[in-house]
Enzyme design. Sequence first.
Site, PDB file in Angstrom:
ATOM      1  N   CYS A  80       0.836  -1.195   0.000  1.00  8.28           N
ATOM      2  CA  CYS A  80       0.000   0.000   0.000  1.00  8.28           C
ATOM      3  C   CYS A  80       0.882   1.260   0.000  1.00  8.28           C
ATOM      4  O   CYS A  80       1.638   1.481  -0.926  1.00  8.28           O
ATOM      5  CB  CYS A  80      -0.964  -0.038   1.182  1.00  8.28           C
ATOM      6  SG  CYS A  80      -2.370   1.091   1.007  1.00  8.28           S
ATOM      7  N   HIS A  81       0.816   2.125   1.038  1.00 11.84           N
ATOM      8  CA  HIS A  81       1.697   3.283   1.105  1.00 11.84           C
ATOM      9  C   HIS A  81       3.094   2.912   1.588  1.00 11.84           C
ATOM     10  O   HIS A  81       4.017   3.728   1.518  1.00 11.84           O
ATOM     11  CB  HIS A  81       1.118   4.354   2.027  1.00 11.84           C
ATOM     12  CG  HIS A  81      -0.052   5.082   1.448  1.00 11.84           C
ATOM     13  ND1 HIS A  81      -1.341   4.651   1.599  1.00 11.84           N
ATOM     14  CD2 HIS A  81      -0.123   6.213   0.689  1.00 11.84           C
ATOM     15  CE1 HIS A  81      -2.169   5.480   0.970  1.00 11.84           C
ATOM     16  NE2 HIS A  81      -1.456   6.427   0.408  1.00 11.84           N
ATOM     17  N   GLU A 111      -5.215   7.463  -4.894  1.00 13.78           N
ATOM     18  CA  GLU A 111      -5.102   8.616  -3.991  1.00 13.78           C
ATOM     19  C   GLU A 111      -6.151   9.673  -4.340  1.00 13.78           C
ATOM     20  O   GLU A 111      -6.753  10.286  -3.457  1.00 13.78           O
ATOM     21  CB  GLU A 111      -3.701   9.214  -4.090  1.00 13.78           C
ATOM     22  CG  GLU A 111      -3.221   9.905  -2.832  1.00 13.78           C
ATOM     23  CD  GLU A 111      -2.985   8.954  -1.687  1.00 13.78           C
ATOM     24  OE1 GLU A 111      -3.897   8.823  -0.850  1.00 13.78           O
ATOM     25  OE2 GLU A 111      -1.903   8.358  -1.608  1.00 13.78           O
TER      26      GLU A 111
END
Length: 637
Positions: free
Chosen positions: A541-542, A572
């Site tokens: 993910c991030h 995003e």
Amino acid sequence: MDGLREKHLDTRRGLHYRYYASPTSNPSKPALLLLHGWPDSALLWQYVVPHLTSLNLTLIIPDLLGYGGTSKPLSPALYDYRLLSADLVEILDAESVETVIPIGHDFGCWLVFKFQTLQPFRCAAAVHIGIAYMPPKPVMPDLETLNAMMEQQLGYPRYSYFHLFTSPDAPAHFSQQMESVWHVMHGEGKDWIKHIFCTPNAMREFLEAGRTDVPLRSYAQNAKLKDEWKEQRPSPEDWEASFCWYNAFALGIQAEADASIPVEDYRLGIPVLAILCTEDGVNPPETLEGPKQAGLLPDLKEERLGCGHWCTYEMPGELSRMIEGFSSDGVGEEYLQREADFDEVAATRRLYARGSKNLLNGVRRQWYRFCQRTRKDPVSELRLFTTQILSLFFHFLLEQRRGTLRHASTLQTYWNTLCLVRKEETGLYVVEPHVKDAMVGVRQQLAYESKLESEKQAKPIVRAEDESAAATPVSTGLLREKDALWKNTEKLSSFLGKADKFDALFYVGGHGLMFDLAIDKDSQQLIKEFYEAGKIVSAVCHGPIVFADVKVSDGSYLVKDQQMTGFANEEEDQAGLSKVLPFLLETKVKDNGAKFTKTEPWGAHVVKGGKNEKMITGQNPASAAPIGEALVAALGA
């Protein structure tokens, strides 16, 4: 208006506003901000106010720009709704009002739409009267095209009257024939409004003939009401100012403003009460179906009034009861509680679940409140961003949260968030090194003086994604049965030089990494040591943002020419956070040479790259299980 005080304010852009306000009744509850439309003034609400006073809420009722005792500039550019919304914020700040339920009629309702979009953190709920929600239109068709579209959709050219309202001779016609105008607005008959506003040239011909032969609705036969209305706009210049609202549309000024609104903000997430009038042909109730079907009003309550457009005069009691029921039914309580509980697990869970925007807006509110108290201009001070004013602000924050703020790490969260507020308000994000260093010392001193728990004492916060994931047996086991794994944490620096003792290094996701681990030197050194020791480095993910600025021994970026993935720019955008992050993951790693790949938004995607495919990355939450399987396979477990 009885019970209200007449007040005056000169705005920062040099315009004068007259408004009416009730004494502050209950500062813990949202105030009611009542906005009139064309061609009225604050007096539009005079029959509604006596009913609303029973709610024990503060009332604020301005004459909008171009009306009543407020400035009447003749430049349509000054009616850009971004400027109008900023004017309203100044009025609220002057009254020390944090949160409102904006209530609008006619063009005032349209302004409520815009105020909700631009100032979501100031709105607990909203009431739309007489107009169905209109999302932003970055490209506004000309009047002929627009009316052709309306004729196809409704069977008649809904905006025919715009031609008259935007014509150069309109102010003279309206000022000379005000008796006829009164009959135009308040003529009797179910289809009168539809006929006179939507039939091409019907209104112009009626005014040019000076006609008054149409019976008036019963309320409009009140001579005092009519005379009060006439006194508000005696000259052609008064009428010209009121038509600037329409010319701002025709000249593309509002379309340009709409182009600045992100698509994800078209959806109004707060509770909305829509009250439409069945005898209003310009704004028939069926016009609400479009935004409803598009999902732009997820928390909508609908009401109908069997009257014409000016329901505040015709059915004030029934209209007020609808507003009272909506406003007293707990509307805004969760919003206000979220602000009051701006702290630790419970608050963080709610804030993060709303895409972190509420955290941003909460700190923004505190900054504006601080600047109001210290008589500073909030935007100017954000541009300057001096150690002196920032130190005072953090002292102010501690005072506001005395007894509820426990962790020193929360001060770091406030700092990161304030920097994002600065970016949104001014476009500036980079902080001068000497200011950044000085503020580290300020936060440490404040934490010591206030006896806040250190990082080593603090327990990790269970965020929204943790709790929702706990619905699965595996996550429940981690969160509830093996809590020692995540409660007894150690600093990353304690693992430096120990890569030989581990098989893999894994980073979970979450937006927090974009602000801390993305630039953390210990983290970057740890990744370098593991990678060059041939160990697995992995993130989902991030999480992959932690690899972006890591440099290996030859001085090149670790991600250069390597296959990888991570949270994509489209995701995003859809999460609604692109505008508030310091950078975007996909863009950042591409800038440093990565060969970034992705699947469709929110689909599972895992990539093996790096030396001997020891860098394993996953795109998003859906990739969590697949990346776990890939790690197990890579470890040979």
